[in-house]
Each structure stands twice: as structure tokens, then as C-alpha cells.
Design a protein around this motif. Structure first.
Motif, short mmCIF file in Angstrom:
data_model
loop_
_atom_site.label_atom_id
_atom_site.label_comp_id
_atom_site.label_asym_id
_atom_site.label_seq_id
_atom_site.Cartn_x
_atom_site.Cartn_y
_atom_site.Cartn_z
N PRO A 107 41.98 52.18 33.04
CA PRO A 107 41.53 52.82 34.29
C PRO A 107 40.03 52.72 34.54
CG PRO A 107 42.87 54.32 32.94
CD PRO A 107 42.46 53.19 32.07
N THR A 108 39.24 52.23 33.58
CA THR A 108 37.78 52.30 33.72
C THR A 108 37.20 51.25 34.63
OG1 THR A 108 37.41 50.91 31.77
CG2 THR A 108 37.61 53.30 31.42
N ALA A 109 37.87 50.11 34.80
CA ALA A 109 37.29 49.03 35.61
C ALA A 109 38.40 48.13 36.12
CB ALA A 109 36.29 48.22 34.78
N ASP A 110 38.11 47.44 37.23
CA ASP A 110 39.07 46.52 37.84
C ASP A 110 38.99 45.19 37.12
OD1 ASP A 110 40.86 45.25 39.45
OD2 ASP A 110 39.52 45.06 41.17
N ARG A 111 39.62 45.13 35.96
CA ARG A 111 39.66 43.91 35.16
C ARG A 111 41.12 43.55 34.87
NH1 ARG A 111 35.18 45.08 36.46
NH2 ARG A 111 33.29 45.11 35.15
N ILE A 112 41.32 42.34 34.42
CA ILE A 112 42.64 41.93 33.92
C ILE A 112 42.63 42.20 32.41
CG2 ILE A 112 44.28 40.04 33.65
CD1 ILE A 112 43.00 38.71 36.10
N TRP A 113 43.28 43.25 32.02
CA TRP A 113 43.28 43.69 30.62
C TRP A 113 44.51 43.10 29.91
CZ3 TRP A 113 39.06 46.50 29.14
CH2 TRP A 113 38.32 47.12 30.15
N LYS A 114 44.28 42.48 28.77
CA LYS A 114 45.38 41.91 28.00
C LYS A 114 45.21 42.24 26.52
CE LYS A 114 46.55 37.96 30.98
NZ LYS A 114 46.80 36.50 31.01
#
Length: 341
Positions: free
Chosen positions: A188-195
Motif C-alpha cells: 500500500p505504500t507506493a504505486d509500484r509493481i510488487w513481486k
């Protein structure tokens, strides 16, 4: 020795061996040691001289007395050197214990004496911002809040770095679940693509310390990426141990900067931070016998690799007290991707 001329060799050496054994167990005063040494040498020497004068042994046998005195003197010197070394080691151990106690006191003081004023200052800054009568005051208060947030993060990292040097027992844990849980908190901390993907399995760690190290690396990755960039954690089991990689597709770095970060032994400040994050990760990894490697390419991204040696058989055979990763995280996709929607 006196009653059996020609067969005094065995009792002669037994006397000197006994003297050496007694000296090894008792810390003699130099004057007492010298008196006993002279007494034993005079007694045994007198007997040998008497037998040599009577023709029962050769005069060369009497040379054993000064030789044994020389051997005994070498032993005394060695014992004194050993005692000095042991005393020095005891002093160093006491010094390290006092340093550890002082460090713990410092950690508590830093935690209280810095965090409390920061919290108070932040509260007043928020009051000023909320009650500002003009946009200029609100903007100034927002800048103060940002700086206080930075100071709070630096304080937290300093306290964490000091705590990393304290001893802590490792316990079996499911690394795959730990990595997913850690990344899940950051979605939820940043608009990234987390994998995240991992096949490490169960190894011996201190979960809180591994989490602190990963948090520092993920914070750095978020700092050097923009909306839509990729941040990924990859755990790999290898023949020579296991690794955790934190990769991103952000600004990257030059090979020279990556080499400097890899070779650094402490915080290496940059224009965007203090370098404490990587120092904390390095402290965790090195406390378990591992190492940190940094790679990067400008405009392509960067990768921080934490390498850990194989865990001990005792830790490997212990039962993990954790839940499987699939029971902990239902929101994970099949390929390990996570979003912050």
C-alpha cells in the motif's frame, strides 16, 4: 637417589617433574620459587656429586642439575607469559562487556531522548499547519513536518543499527513466508509493481532482524523508483547457501557506485540519504556469516543481493513454528505479483 647409586635417574627426574607440576597448579611468589628451586637443585646436585666422587656415576651426570634448572626456568617464563595473556584477555572481555552495557544504555537513551522531542515537535508543527492563516505558514509547517519525518527515520535506523550488534539466537523460519509477509506490508505504500518469489524454505534466522534489513532495502528501492516501476524480492536456495535479492527497475547506479557500496564497511552517505539502510542490512547479513553485493546500471535499475552460508544441521533439522505461505497470504497472485489497489 642416595640409597641406589647408579639408578638415581628415575627418582631424579620424578623430583623435577613433581616440582614442575606443583608450580603449574600454584602461583608461587618469586622469592619462594627461587628458594624451592635452589633447595631442590642443591639436594639433588649434592647427591649426584657424591656418587660421582665415589666413582659410581660419571661426572657428566652432574650436568643434569643445571640443565633441569634451565628447563624449569623456561617453564616459569612460559607460565608467566601465559598468565599475562590470560589476564589481558580477561581485561578485554570485561571491556567488551562494559561496552555492550554502555551501548544498551545508549540505545535506550537515543530511543527516548530523541524520539520524544521529535514527537512533541511534530505535534506542534501539525497544530501550526492546521491553524495557519495563510498558505505560506502552511507550506513552512509542511516542510518542518517532512524534515521531522526524515529525522525520525534516521533515529529509528540508528537505534536499529546499534541493536544489530547484540547477540540473538537464530531459530527455524519459513523464508518464503517471511518474504511474502514483508512485501505484503509494503504494497500500500507506493504505486509500484510488487513481486515476490522464493524457494529457500526453512532456515535459521532472527525474523525481526531479517525484516529490518528487508525494510531498509525496500525503502531504498521505493525511493529510487517511480510510479509503475517494478520492485521484486527473490529468494533462492543454492548449493553454497541461500540468497535474497531485492531488485528494482528504477534509476539504477553506476558500476563504480555499486562497487563502492559492495566494498563499504559502514554507512556510505549519498546525496539522497545517510547510507544507514544498507549498513543495517550488512550488519544483519555479516552477523550470520554472509555478505552483501550491489549491482546496478544507470536508467535500468539496481539489485542488492544478500548471501547467507548454509545453515547448521541443528537448525536445519528443527521444526519450523510458522504457517505455510499460502495460508498467510490469499491476495498473492500465482506468479507472486502484488498490487497496491
Amino acid at each position: 637417589m642416595y640409597l641406589f647409586p647408579g639408578k638415581e635417574t628415575i627418582p631424579f627426574h620424578l623430583v623435577w617433574i613433581g616440582l614442575s607440576i606443583v608450580y603449574g597448579f600454584i602461583a608461587w611468589h618469586p622469592a619462594g620459587m627461587a628458594a624451592v628451586l635452589i633447595g631442590v637443585a642443591a639436594t639433588t646436585g649434592t647427591i649426584l656429586v657424591h656418587h660421582a666422587a665415589a666413582g659410581e656415576i660419571g661426572w657428566e651426570e652432574t650436568t643434569e642439575v643445571p640443565l633441569m634448572m634451565l628447563v624449569f626456568g623456561v617453564m616459569v617464563w612460559h607460565v608467566h607469559v601465559r598468565q599475562r595473556v590470560v589476564a589481558r584477555l580477561a581485561q578485554l572481555a570485561e571491556h567488551e562487556r562494559r561496552q555492550a552495557d554502555t551501548q544498551q544504555i545508549l540505545v535506550r537513551l537515543v530511543s527516548h531522548e530523541l524520539r520524544t522531542p521529535i514527537t512533541v515537535a511534530r505535534g506542534y508543527a501539525e497544530l501550526i499547519r492546521d491553524g495557519a492563516s495563510g498558505p505560506g505558514v502552511a507550506e513552512d509547517a509542511a516542510i518542518v513536518l517532512d524534515e521531522l519525518d526524515k529525522l525520525s527515520r534516521i533515529t529509528y535506523r540508528l537505534v536499529t543499527l546499534m541493536l544489530m550488534t547484540a547477540a540473538a539466537a537464530r531459530q527455524p523460519a519459513d523464508i518464503d513466508a517471511e518474504l511474502k509477509r514483508t512485501l505484503h506490508r509494503w504494497v500500500p505504500t507506493a504505486d509500484r509493481i510488487w513481486k515476490v518469489r522464493s524457494d529457500v524454505g526453512v532456515v535459521g534466522i532472527v525474523p525481526e532482524r531479517l525484516e529490518a534489513a528487508l525494510d531498509c532495502l525496500l525503502e531504498n528501492a521505493e525511493k529510487f523508483t517511480a510510479d509503475g516501476d517494478r520492485i521484486e524480492i527473490v529468494g533462492t536456495r543454492r548449493a553454497d547457501g541461500w540468497t535474497i535479492e531485492v531488485l528494482d527497475s528504477g534509476a539504477g547506479m553506476t558500476p563504480e557506485r555499486a562497487a563502492a557500496l559492495t566494498a563499504a564497511t559502514g554507512p556510505l552517505p549519498s546525496s539522497t540519504g545517510t547510507g544507514l539502510g544498507l549498513a543495517i542490512a550488512r550488519a544483519v547479513v555479516e552477523s550470520w556469516g554472509g555478505r552483501v553485493e550491489v549491482r546496478g546500471e544507470p536508467g535500468v535499475g539496481s539489485c542488492v543481493t544478500l548471501w547467507f552460508p548454509p545453515e547448521s544441521p541443528e537448525v536445519r533439522s528443527a521444526e519450523p513454528d510458522v504457517l505455510p505461505a499460502r495460508q498467510l497470504f490469499k491476495r498473492s497472485t500465482d506468479d507472486g505479483s502484488m498490487t497496491n489497489t
